[in-house]
Design a protein around this motif. Structure first.
Motif, PDB file in Angstrom:
ATOM      1  N   ILE A   1      -8.516  12.779 -13.376  1.00  0.00           N
ATOM      2  CA  ILE A   1      -7.929  14.061 -12.993  1.00  0.00           C
ATOM      3  C   ILE A   1      -6.647  13.836 -12.188  1.00  0.00           C
ATOM      4  CG2 ILE A   1      -8.257  16.124 -11.565  1.00  0.00           C
ATOM      5  CD1 ILE A   1     -11.227  16.030 -12.336  1.00  0.00           C
ATOM      6  N   GLU A   2      -6.714  12.928 -11.230  1.00  0.00           N
ATOM      7  CA  GLU A   2      -5.550  12.667 -10.370  1.00  0.00           C
ATOM      8  C   GLU A   2      -4.387  12.143 -11.200  1.00  0.00           C
ATOM      9  OE1 GLU A   2      -2.873  11.598  -7.357  1.00  0.00           O
ATOM     10  OE2 GLU A   2      -3.573  10.280  -8.946  1.00  0.00           O
TER      11      GLU A   2
ATOM     12  N   SER B   1      -1.491  11.584   4.556  1.00  0.00           N
ATOM     13  CA  SER B   1      -1.924  11.284   3.197  1.00  0.00           C
ATOM     14  C   SER B   1      -3.285  11.914   2.957  1.00  0.00           C
ATOM     15  CB  SER B   1      -1.991   9.776   2.984  1.00  0.00           C
ATOM     16  OG  SER B   1      -2.860   9.179   3.922  1.00  0.00           O
ATOM     17  N   LEU B   2      -3.470  12.433   1.733  1.00  0.00           N
ATOM     18  CA  LEU B   2      -4.708  13.104   1.374  1.00  0.00           C
ATOM     19  C   LEU B   2      -5.647  12.145   0.654  1.00  0.00           C
ATOM     20  CD1 LEU B   2      -3.265  16.496   0.047  1.00  0.00           C
ATOM     21  CD2 LEU B   2      -4.106  15.974   2.343  1.00  0.00           C
TER      22      LEU B   2
ATOM     23  N   VAL C   1      -4.864  10.087  -2.878  1.00  0.00           N
ATOM     24  CA  VAL C   1      -4.049  11.036  -3.630  1.00  0.00           C
ATOM     25  C   VAL C   1      -2.606  10.563  -3.561  1.00  0.00           C
ATOM     26  CG1 VAL C   1      -3.235  13.416  -3.786  1.00  0.00           C
ATOM     27  CG2 VAL C   1      -5.610  12.947  -3.163  1.00  0.00           C
ATOM     28  N   ILE C   2      -2.027  10.293  -4.709  1.00  0.00           N
ATOM     29  CA  ILE C   2      -0.672   9.742  -4.743  1.00  0.00           C
ATOM     30  C   ILE C   2       0.339  10.810  -4.359  1.00  0.00           C
ATOM     31  CG2 ILE C   2       1.077   8.749  -6.258  1.00  0.00           C
ATOM     32  CD1 ILE C   2      -1.174   7.435  -7.813  1.00  0.00           C
TER      33      ILE C   2
ATOM     34  N   ARG D   1       0.844  -1.206   0.000  1.00  0.00           N
ATOM     35  CA  ARG D   1       0.000   0.000   0.000  1.00  0.00           C
ATOM     36  C   ARG D   1       0.877   1.252   0.000  1.00  0.00           C
ATOM     37  NH1 ARG D   1      -5.051   2.019   1.914  1.00  0.00           N
ATOM     38  NH2 ARG D   1      -5.907  -0.019   1.344  1.00  0.00           N
ATOM     39  N   GLY D   2       1.944   1.255   0.773  1.00  0.00           N
ATOM     40  CA  GLY D   2       2.824   2.415   0.820  1.00  0.00           C
ATOM     41  C   GLY D   2       3.481   2.695  -0.518  1.00  0.00           C
ATOM     42  N   LEU D   3       3.925   1.644  -1.208  1.00  0.00           N
ATOM     43  CA  LEU D   3       4.559   1.837  -2.513  1.00  0.00           C
ATOM     44  C   LEU D   3       3.557   2.378  -3.534  1.00  0.00           C
ATOM     45  CD1 LEU D   3       6.756  -1.396  -2.654  1.00  0.00           C
ATOM     46  CD2 LEU D   3       7.546   0.953  -2.334  1.00  0.00           C
ATOM     47  N   ILE D   4       2.308   1.943  -3.434  1.00  0.00           N
ATOM     48  CA  ILE D   4       1.274   2.455  -4.333  1.00  0.00           C
ATOM     49  C   ILE D   4       0.957   3.909  -3.993  1.00  0.00           C
ATOM     50  CG2 ILE D   4      -1.150   2.227  -4.987  1.00  0.00           C
ATOM     51  CD1 ILE D   4      -0.824  -0.804  -4.616  1.00  0.00           C
ATOM     52  N   ASN D   5       0.812   4.217  -2.695  1.00  0.00           N
ATOM     53  CA  ASN D   5       0.492   5.587  -2.268  1.00  0.00           C
ATOM     54  C   ASN D   5       1.549   6.594  -2.701  1.00  0.00           C
ATOM     55  OD1 ASN D   5      -1.798   4.646  -1.051  1.00  0.00           O
ATOM     56  ND2 ASN D   5      -1.135   5.004   1.045  1.00  0.00           N
ATOM     57  N   SER D   6       2.797   6.156  -2.717  1.00  0.00           N
ATOM     58  CA  SER D   6       3.895   7.071  -3.032  1.00  0.00           C
ATOM     59  C   SER D   6       4.072   7.285  -4.531  1.00  0.00           C
ATOM     60  CB  SER D   6       5.202   6.537  -2.449  1.00  0.00           C
ATOM     61  OG  SER D   6       5.622   5.373  -3.140  1.00  0.00           O
TER      62      SER D   6
END
Length: 591
Positions: A283-284, A308-309, A393-394, A68-73
């Motif tokens: 959009i993101e 994280s947003l 939001v990445i 999850r962290g690698l995807i979020n970043s």
């Protein structure tokens, strides 16, 4: 058979039947079986919950959080430019997606890898106007194959490694699975890209990443930061990139004033705001590629330890506090830390700035902010959050840091300096401290049903092994293959394990088959490693049914597959896996 063996075989038989039946959640089935075994006295009270502290369980949970962290970043978002192309021939598209999926599955959990790539594959199918079914199943199978390459790629590898440590005193290393896994994955990817997809029924169901409930387009604003590569370009220069992401650029805002028309030929400057129209995910993604920021994001905390947003879609009912008012008048950002990013009003486009727009009942709003703030503000505004309409939001600026922390943890483990669970735990703590994953996401990332299943079956598997039950099965296999060469006995073990995995959870299959493989090896006087490696490969390769592996289940709905579709490509693939894995195992892990 002894009374204990008879009881445990009957218990496992009941578990298998219930798991195949599928009407009761598999974690409840496993946990119920554990309780029955404890009450019956065949598992001691001290051992009953030992599985929850087992290293295999801890590693699986931590790997899911790290994924999850690698995807979020945004560490794994960098592939999108390579992946998405509507003009690429289908075999080439499948080949590229499969290689990327297999590579990602080797470093993050294969379920997380599929979840990330599936939306990209569906988008590519939609752009190419072809059925998503033709590429989704190959992608799912490729992520399963790629997970076999490393210790952390798939749960069966973790289970087998920890079992080897318990019985032989030393675990398999991070890359001990790689030689065999790479051979099998390479052959499998070549097959699904060139032949396998042709065996899938084409029911002319075009891929779609948006259902009927997802057709609302938002008018939103994006800010141009100092480091953006879009500076100096004209608005028109962004049209091709916007088109690739299904975004419409409606205009430009400079110094608080909307410039006339679409501002096609206007040069983009630092601090400008682009007016965009599209769905939230598009959009993101567009903002990430064009190096733009959400309007108002600079007023949120944006440092390394910022939270994280989230993006949340809400609908405005009659009587809501925000009805008839604007974001500016309510001071959403300055007082509540939440930005009104976009507004959707039955496809209408606006000339007003989003934050100055008077909101009406029936409008859909796109809110940006920390998750806890969003929960509070929806109640205060009187708006209704839409179910399953939150988007992460990445945090692209943290991608390099996240990759470095993960690789550092793996390097420390491979070097033998830090125990793997401890190294992964340190990585998770760093991700949480730096805001790469939120406290809520730490818990949401873990697939708790799998954790309960594994933790419940571990003491049951140990009880069966201690009772001599697995040895009894091994003796039966040896007796039925008497006089056969060792490679043939290994092949039988792989086929039996693979068949079980098609109908049972792969973790459950690995837990049961690992001691059987060890007992077979001991009975014929062979090294246990090739038999344990064979179990690892076979337990992971579940391609005949949608229930054998979670990835196959995930794609069933989006791909429009039926239960009987999987064996068409899965059966020849499993035969290929057996044909490749047996000689590869014998070469790299001699008998």
């Amino acid at each position: 058979m002894t009374t204990e063996q008879t009881f445990l075989f009957a218990l496992f038989g009941s578990v298998f039947i219930l798991l195949i039946w599928g009407k009761i959640r598999y974690d409840l089935v496993a946990f119920g079986a554990l309780v029955i075994a404890v009450v019956a006295g065949f598992v001691t009270a001290d051992e009953a919950f030992s599985g929850f502290g087992h290293p295999a369980v801890v590693i699986i949970a931590l790997v899911l959080i790290v994924s999850r962290g690698l995807i979020n970043s945004g560490a794994v978002e960098l592939i999108s430019d390579v992946v998405l192309s509507s003009n690429r021939p289908l075999p080439l598209h499948i080949g590229i997606m499969s290689v990327i999926g297999a590579a990602l599955s080797a470093i993050i959990n294969n379920v997380a890898a599929l979840a990330l790539l599936m939306s990209l594959d569906l988008e590519a199918a939609e752009k190419a106007k072809r059925a998503a079914a033709l590429s989704l199943m190959p992608l799912s199978f490729a992520t399963i194959l790629g997970g076999m390459i490393t210790l952390i790629g798939t749960p069966p590898n973790i289970v087998i490694a920890q079992y080897r440590e318990r019985v032989l005193g030393e675990s398999f290393g991070m890359f001990d699975f790689a030689p065999v896994g790479l051979c099998v994955a390479f052959a499998g990817i070549v097959f699904v890209a060139l032949i396998g997809w042709r065996l899938i029924p084409n029911r002319d169901r075009p891929g779609s990443i948006h259902g009927a409930e997802d057709t609302d387009l938002f008018v939103a604003e994006a800010q141009v930061p100092e480091e953006s590569k879009s500076i100096g370009s004209s608005v028109r220069d962004l049209y091709p990139l916007a088109g690739e992401h299904d975004i419409t650029v409606l205009g430009l805002v400079r110094r608080g004033r909307r410039l006339p028309g679409f501002s096609r030929y206007e040069e983009i400057r630092t601090g400008d705001h682009l007016v965009l129209e599209g769905d939230p995910k598009s959009i993101e993604a567009f903002l990430g590629v064009a190096q733009l920021d959400f309007a108002g994001k600079d007023k949120h905390e944006t440092g390394l330890i910022s939270p994280s947003l989230k993006l949340m879609e809400v609908i405005v009912p009659e009587g809501a506090r925000i009805e008839g008012r604007s974001s500016n008048s309510l001071k959403l950002l300055s007082r509540h830390g939440v930005t009104l990013l976009g507004v959707s009003r039955q496809g209408k486009r606006f000339r007003e700035r989003v934050r100055k727009l008077t909101v009406q009942s029936g409008d859909m709003l796109l809110l940006l902010g920390p998750e806890d703030h969003l929960t509070e503000i929806t109640n205060w505004l009187g708006v209704l959050p839409l179910a399953e309409k939150q988007h992460s939001v990445i945090q692209r600026k943290k991608a390099t840091l996240a990759i470095g922390l993960f690789l550092g943890a793996i390097a420390l483990s491979v070097a033998g300096l830090v125990y793997l669970p401890v190294a992964l735990a340190g990585c998770v703590i760093a991700f949480a401290a730096l805001g790469i994953v939120s406290g809520r996401e730490v818990y949401e990332s873990v697939e708790w049903k799998v954790i309960v299943l594994l933790a419940s079956l571990i003491p049951l598997g140990i009880a069966l092994e201690n009772s001599g039950g697995t040895k009894l099965i091994a003796e039966l296999i040896v007796a039925q293959t008497a006089g056969w060469p060792h490679w043939a006995i290994l092949t039988v073990l792989i086929v039996v394990t693979m068949t079980l995995s098609d109908f049972l959870n792969n973790v459950a299959t690995a837990l049961i088959a690992a001691p059987i493989g060890l007992d077979v090896a001991n009975a014929i006087g062979a090294s246990p490693d090739p038999f344990l490696m064979g179990v690892a490969v076979a337990a992971s390769c579940a391609f005949l049914t949608p229930i054998g592996h979670k990835n196959n289940t995930i794609i069933m709905g989006p791909g429009g597959y039926r239960f009987g579709d999987y064996w068409r490509m899965g059966l020849p693939l499993e035969i290929l896996v057996v044909a490749i894995s047996v000689p590869a195992i014998l070469f790299f892990w001699p008998l």
